[in-house]
Scaffold this motif. Structure first.
Motif, mmCIF file in Angstrom:
data_model
loop_
_atom_site.group_PDB
_atom_site.id
_atom_site.type_symbol
_atom_site.label_atom_id
_atom_site.label_comp_id
_atom_site.label_asym_id
_atom_site.label_seq_id
_atom_site.Cartn_x
_atom_site.Cartn_y
_atom_site.Cartn_z
ATOM 1 N N ALA A 316 0.834 -1.209 0.000
ATOM 2 C CA ALA A 316 0.000 0.000 0.000
ATOM 3 C C ALA A 316 0.861 1.248 0.000
ATOM 4 N N GLY A 317 2.168 1.092 -0.128
ATOM 5 C CA GLY A 317 3.065 2.242 -0.090
ATOM 6 C C GLY A 317 2.986 3.082 -1.346
ATOM 7 N N ASN A 318 3.537 4.297 -1.261
ATOM 8 C CA ASN A 318 3.627 5.244 -2.365
ATOM 9 C C ASN A 318 2.246 5.641 -2.882
ATOM 10 N N LEU A 319 1.820 5.100 -4.017
ATOM 11 C CA LEU A 319 0.545 5.545 -4.574
ATOM 12 C C LEU A 319 -0.614 5.202 -3.651
ATOM 13 N N GLY A 320 -0.476 4.115 -2.898
ATOM 14 C CA GLY A 320 -1.515 3.773 -1.945
ATOM 15 C C GLY A 320 -1.697 4.832 -0.871
ATOM 16 N N GLU A 321 -0.625 5.606 -0.597
ATOM 17 C CA GLU A 321 -0.740 6.708 0.356
ATOM 18 C C GLU A 321 -1.596 7.835 -0.229
ATOM 19 N N ALA A 322 -1.534 8.012 -1.539
ATOM 20 C CA ALA A 322 -2.331 9.044 -2.197
ATOM 21 C C ALA A 322 -3.781 8.604 -2.393
ATOM 22 N N ILE A 323 -4.037 7.286 -2.286
ATOM 23 C CA ILE A 323 -5.398 6.751 -2.449
ATOM 24 C C ILE A 323 -5.742 6.011 -1.163
ATOM 25 N N PRO A 324 -6.015 6.731 -0.079
ATOM 26 C CA PRO A 324 -6.195 6.064 1.216
ATOM 27 C C PRO A 324 -7.576 5.482 1.445
ATOM 28 N N GLY A 545 -6.424 17.591 -1.973
ATOM 29 C CA GLY A 545 -7.043 17.271 -0.694
ATOM 30 C C GLY A 545 -6.722 15.854 -0.282
ATOM 31 N N PRO A 546 -7.190 15.442 0.878
ATOM 32 C CA PRO A 546 -6.853 14.108 1.381
ATOM 33 C C PRO A 546 -7.505 12.978 0.605
ATOM 34 N N HIS A 547 -8.557 13.277 -0.159
ATOM 35 C CA HIS A 547 -9.285 12.227 -0.887
ATOM 36 C C HIS A 547 -9.324 12.558 -2.381
ATOM 37 N N GLU A 548 -8.231 13.060 -2.921
ATOM 38 C CA GLU A 548 -8.261 13.658 -4.249
ATOM 39 C C GLU A 548 -8.434 12.657 -5.384
ATOM 40 N N MET A 628 -4.145 15.376 -10.523
ATOM 41 C CA MET A 628 -5.279 15.486 -9.605
ATOM 42 C C MET A 628 -6.303 16.512 -10.108
ATOM 43 N N ARG A 629 -5.808 17.513 -10.816
ATOM 44 C CA ARG A 629 -6.744 18.460 -11.433
ATOM 45 C C ARG A 629 -7.574 17.724 -12.493
ATOM 46 N N ALA A 630 -6.933 16.813 -13.210
ATOM 47 C CA ALA A 630 -7.666 16.013 -14.194
ATOM 48 C C ALA A 630 -8.704 15.125 -13.511
ATOM 49 N N PHE A 631 -8.393 14.644 -12.289
ATOM 50 C CA PHE A 631 -9.383 13.841 -11.561
ATOM 51 C C PHE A 631 -10.572 14.699 -11.113
ATOM 52 N N TRP A 632 -10.356 15.996 -10.937
ATOM 53 C CA TRP A 632 -11.494 16.881 -10.663
ATOM 54 C C TRP A 632 -12.395 16.935 -11.900
ATOM 55 N N VAL A 633 -11.786 16.930 -13.066
ATOM 56 C CA VAL A 633 -12.567 16.862 -14.305
ATOM 57 C C VAL A 633 -13.362 15.560 -14.340
ATOM 58 N N LEU A 634 -12.712 14.461 -13.946
ATOM 59 C CA LEU A 634 -13.402 13.166 -13.937
ATOM 60 C C LEU A 634 -14.572 13.181 -12.957
ATOM 61 N N ASN A 764 -0.837 12.466 2.923
ATOM 62 C CA ASN A 764 -0.767 12.934 1.546
ATOM 63 C C ASN A 764 -0.955 14.444 1.573
ATOM 64 N N VAL A 765 -1.158 15.043 0.427
ATOM 65 C CA VAL A 765 -1.189 16.508 0.378
ATOM 66 C C VAL A 765 -2.296 17.097 1.250
ATOM 67 N N GLY A 766 -3.346 16.321 1.497
ATOM 68 C CA GLY A 766 -4.429 16.817 2.331
ATOM 69 C C GLY A 766 -4.051 16.989 3.791
ATOM 70 N N TRP A 767 -2.945 16.383 4.188
ATOM 71 C CA TRP A 767 -2.465 16.512 5.568
ATOM 72 C C TRP A 767 -1.506 17.698 5.730
ATOM 73 N N THR A 768 -1.045 18.263 4.617
ATOM 74 C CA THR A 768 0.010 19.283 4.679
ATOM 75 C C THR A 768 -0.330 20.464 5.589
ATOM 76 N N PRO A 769 -1.579 20.973 5.621
ATOM 77 C CA PRO A 769 -1.851 22.094 6.506
ATOM 78 C C PRO A 769 -1.583 21.816 7.990
ATOM 79 N N MET A 770 -1.494 20.531 8.373
ATOM 80 C CA MET A 770 -1.184 20.212 9.775
ATOM 81 C C MET A 770 0.306 20.308 10.079
ATOM 82 N N PHE A 771 1.145 20.145 9.049
ATOM 83 C CA PHE A 771 2.581 20.015 9.295
ATOM 84 C C PHE A 771 3.188 21.197 10.060
ATOM 85 N N PRO A 772 2.833 22.441 9.738
ATOM 86 C CA PRO A 772 3.459 23.542 10.487
ATOM 87 C C PRO A 772 3.171 23.502 11.987
#
Length: 829
Positions: A316-324, A545-548, A628-634, A764-772
């Protein structure tokens, strides 16, 4: 009027004998082992209440507590009493019986009414008539009245029959479900068993043994506490403690469980639906005292489990982290399209590179390892490790069942084509990255403007699919343009100057242009300062986002509440992200000064190499963002398809070819939606599966196992040792002590207080706002090139990634020490 009917009478139907009675009559006529007895009909009930029925209805609406007294104040008509006593005498001299209520609105496929009316056991003689009257009265308990109200059953329409059966003086009893009531699995029979009569099990007074039978074998068996048992007593029953010797003894052995399951199969075959069966055992003989359809079972869920295809290693590593998330079927279709175009380099024709295991995304590492072995590149598997994470010591990777030469024959032509394609696409990457945001906006506008299903299907073929394919291929090119630059630059620097200096020198990705993974948090800071508007933020970053990947979930750009929540947690932008970046810039220049002092003649060449590193990371992250922008189109395409066809959110449970067929008028696939919804709900209710899976894996059985592991599941039984320590990849150096905050979902991010240590399964990128806000980051999944490592390194936050077991070992709120240089996490008690 018939007051009494024989138990197996053909006239004992729902209207005459109630649901329970009709079911027992049906089984008795089919030759199933049902104790003998008779029915007291609904006609007898109606004759009894005829003189005060209106009074009962008035009390039901105003004061149900008065109803028992109304029944107690009336005797049974003489002729009814005489018939009941004659039927009882025919059973034998003083035979103890069970007197069971059987309502006309009972044991229906949609409504069970289980437990709403009363049962009396060990009844005999003159007490029988009073037991019948008390059963009739139980039709009007407050609980029964409320149940009918909730389910829209009119009170004036119901009547109650009574089943009188010989009481089996059981040594054991229980309940059997011919389908698993928790998972919906139709291939499993679940048996609950305890000592004594069955009332202790049915009434929830005891924790019974639980046995699961599937495929003609006992597949699971668990002892219950069995602390009490229901036994016969003078004039009724009582609960007694189970003798100590019996508490730890299984009620059923395997042979008896199989015999009982076979009886359950006969009952299910008779009814044609999964059944809830109450059973008893006396001197080794089984009998059935009740059977009703299992309510709330829903349609039979589909099984989504590619682990059944062979003995492979899945990660589940790598891409699986982006598709949780547990994916909906349409998302899985889109992900497969993306993988076909973006990861063709790692494919082995004839075998699946990716799999859907219980709705979750996994990658087949057996394919990657087999190609490396065939090409004589085992020594370069460290590249795989830095992308997908480290394998536990001693874990043997199963290889694909192909000879070396067959693998080479299949892979080589594809590799040549890939090299040409990547070379061509790298040249077009800058133009694509520049044009993609506006192109995606245009496509979403075009989608919204479509007026029919065929029109939208045509837009898919002409414009949407080509853009998704191009976007996926650009990500492939961005990830491969530097060859092994990402891995070998880092390895060489660490060898030359050590972990801390190397990691500091490699930061600054964001300095040469925005790092897409940091984009949302930097954009939030600009929004907080009023430098951009909310619309500008949504256009630039609303696709992240976290579920992109999951298209059934709204993007942050569609959800104003998401932006508000992130702004609320941001705090002072100058004291957060930007302050961290400035601090890291100072540390970076100090690191370069140390390098120049140690290697005075190599600084310029190494700076050029690191700039190349930074450019590759930046391009890769930017291409991923545009994907991920393309997935918004989808998502927009899928939502519009639901609107145009009237199928609504059912479209999320179709596969892509089925969705396109629906747009063109073929609605047949919508029949599959209930089973797929059931599967999605079933899998989504389970905890996240292990990071590594070897061989065949059953998500439901794994989740039910109290000894389950979240790091690795090896069906071969070889089992890697469970580690008591928490160690992983050094994600970003530094040592921090603080309070651990274990967070399962990004939506719970407000629990993380400034200065606490974020511990989670993945980011994933949806968690980034917590990092600071985090003093350090610790993850179960991850590798040096994962999201958590890259972002933590840029912000100078210590991180340990890919531990496999942090969320199992670290308790929420405990104090821990995180060493991002050594990759260790220690409890401070």
């Amino acid at each position: 009027m018939k007051v009494v009917l024989p138990l197996d009478d053909i006239g004992a139907d729902l209207a005459t004998a109630g649901g329970k009675g009709a079911s027992l009559a049906r089984m008795a006529r089919a030759g199933l082992p049902v104790p003998g007895g008779f029915h007291v009909t609904t006609d007898a009930y109606r004759a009894f209440v005829a003189g005060f029925h209106d009074e009962i209805l008035r009390a039901a609406g105003a004061d149900p507590g008065r109803i028992p007294a109304l029944f107690a104040a009336h005797d049974l008509p003489d002729d009814s009493a005489a018939e009941i006593l004659r039927a009882y005498a025919a059973l034998g001299d003083g035979v103890p019986v069970a007197v069971r209520s059987s309502a006309t609105a009972e044991d229906l496929p949609e409504l069970s009414f289980a437990g709403q009316q009363d049962t009396f056991l060990n009844i005999g003689g003159d007490a029988l008539l009073d037991a019948v009257r008390r059963c009739w009265a139980s039709l009007w308990t407050p609980r029964a009245i409320a149940y009918r109200d909730r389910n829209g059953v009119p009170h004036g329409d119901v009547a109650l029959a009574v089943v009188v059966q010989e009481l089996v003086d059981a040594d054991a009893a229980g309940v059997m479900f011919t389908a698993d009531p928790l998972t919906g699995a139709r291939d499993a029979t679940v048996i609950n068993a305890s000592w004594g009569l069955g009332e202790a099990v049915v009434g929830g007074l005891v924790t019974p043994d639980t046995i699961t039978v599937s495929g003609g074998a006992v597949t699971d068996s668990r002892l219950g506490g069995k602390a009490v048992m229901t036994v016969r007593a003078d004039g009724g029953t009582e609960e007694r403690p189970v003798p100590a010797a019996l508490r730890g003894t299984p009620v059923l052995d395997d042979a008896q469980a199989l015999e009982l399951a076979a009886l359950g199969a006969r009952i299910q075959e008779l009814y044609g639906v999964p059944m809830d069966v109450e059973w008893t055992r006396r001197a080794g003989a089984f009998a059935v005292v009740q059977a009703r359809p299992i309510t709330g079972l829903g349609p039979r869920p589909e099984e989504w489990n590619d682990s059944l295809k062979g003995d492979y290693l899945w990660t589940a590593g790598n891409l699986g982290e982006a598709i949780p998330d547990v994916m909906t079927p349409i998302t899985w279709s889109y992900v497969r399209l993306f993988i076909e175009e973006a990861m063709s380099a790692s494919t082995l024709p004839g075998f699946d590179l990716v799999g859907n295991i219980g709705g979750r995304f996994y990658m087949n590492l057996s394919v990657v390892h087999s190609i490396a072995a065939a090409m004589g590149m085992r020594s370069r598997l460290s590249v795989v490790e830095q992308v997908f994470g480290r394998l536990p010591a001693g874990l043997q990777v199963p290889l694909m069942p192909l000879s070396r030469w067959e693998i080479i024959r299949r892979v080589l032509p594809m590799a040549v084509r890939l090299r040409r394609r990547v070379s061509r696409n790298v040249k077009g990457l800058p133009g694509f990255l520049a044009a993609s945001p506006r192109r995606c906006e245009e496509l979403r506008e075009r989608i919204a403007a479509t007026g029919s299903g065929p029109e939208l299907a045509g837009l898919w073929e002409r414009e949407i699919r080509p853009h998704v394919v191009t976007s996926s291929r650009m990500l492939e090119a961005a990830g491969r343009q530097g060859g092994a630059t990402l891995v070998y630059t880092r390895d060489r620097l660490r060898a030359m100057v050590g972990e801390v200096t190397a990691e500091a020198m490699l930061t600054g990705v964001n300095a040469g242009g925005e790092l897409a993974s940091l984009g949302p948090v930097l954009g939030l800071a600009r929004l907080a300062r009023g430098e951009i508007t909310r619309d500008e933020f949504a256009r630039a970053y609303g696709h992240r986002g976290p579920h992109e990947f999951e298209v059934s979930i709204a993007r942050p750009g569609e959800d104003p509440a998401w932006i508000d929540a992130q702004l609320a947690g941001l705090g002072d932008p100058r004291a957060g992200t930007e302050a961290l970046l400035e601090r890291q810039a100072t540390a970076r220049e100090e690191a370069w000064a140390r390098f120049a002092s140690r290697y005075p003649g190599k600084e310029a060449r190494m700076r050029a190499r690191v700039r190349r590193w930074n450019a590759v990371v930046r391009d890769r992250e930017s291409a991923r963002s545009e994907n991920m922008r393309a997935f918004w189109v989808l998502r927009a395409f899928t939502v519009r398809a639901g609107e145009l066809t009237g199928a609504g959110d059912d479209v999320f449970f179709l596969l892509l070819p089925e969705l396109l067929a629906l747009l063109r008028g073929d609605r047949a696939a919508l029949d599959r939606v209930p089973a797929r919804r059931a599967a999605h709900e079933r899998y989504a209710a389970l905890p996240p599966y292990p990071a590594l899976i070897v061989g065949r894996f059953d998500p439901v059985r794994w989740a039910a196992d109290p000894a389950r592991r979240a790091d690795v599941h090896d069906a071969r039984g070889a089992g890697t040792p469970v580690s008591d320590t928490v160690t992983g990849f050094p994600g970003a150096p530094g040592v921090v002590e603080g309070v651990a905050r274990v967070i399962a979902e990004p939506e719970d991010g407000d629990r993380l207080r400034p200065g606490e240590i974020l511990v989670t399964t993945l980011t994933n990128v949806g968690w980034t706002p917590m990092f600071p806000r985090a003093a350090a980051v610790v993850t179960d999944l991850g590798a040096p090139l994962s999201h958590a490592s890259i972002v933590a390194r840029e912000l100078g936050i210590p991180a340990v990634v890919g531990t496999g077991n942090a969320t199992m070992r670290v308790r929420d709120g405990e104090r821990i020490r995180v060493d991002g240089e050594r990759g260790t996490v220690e409890s401070l008690g």
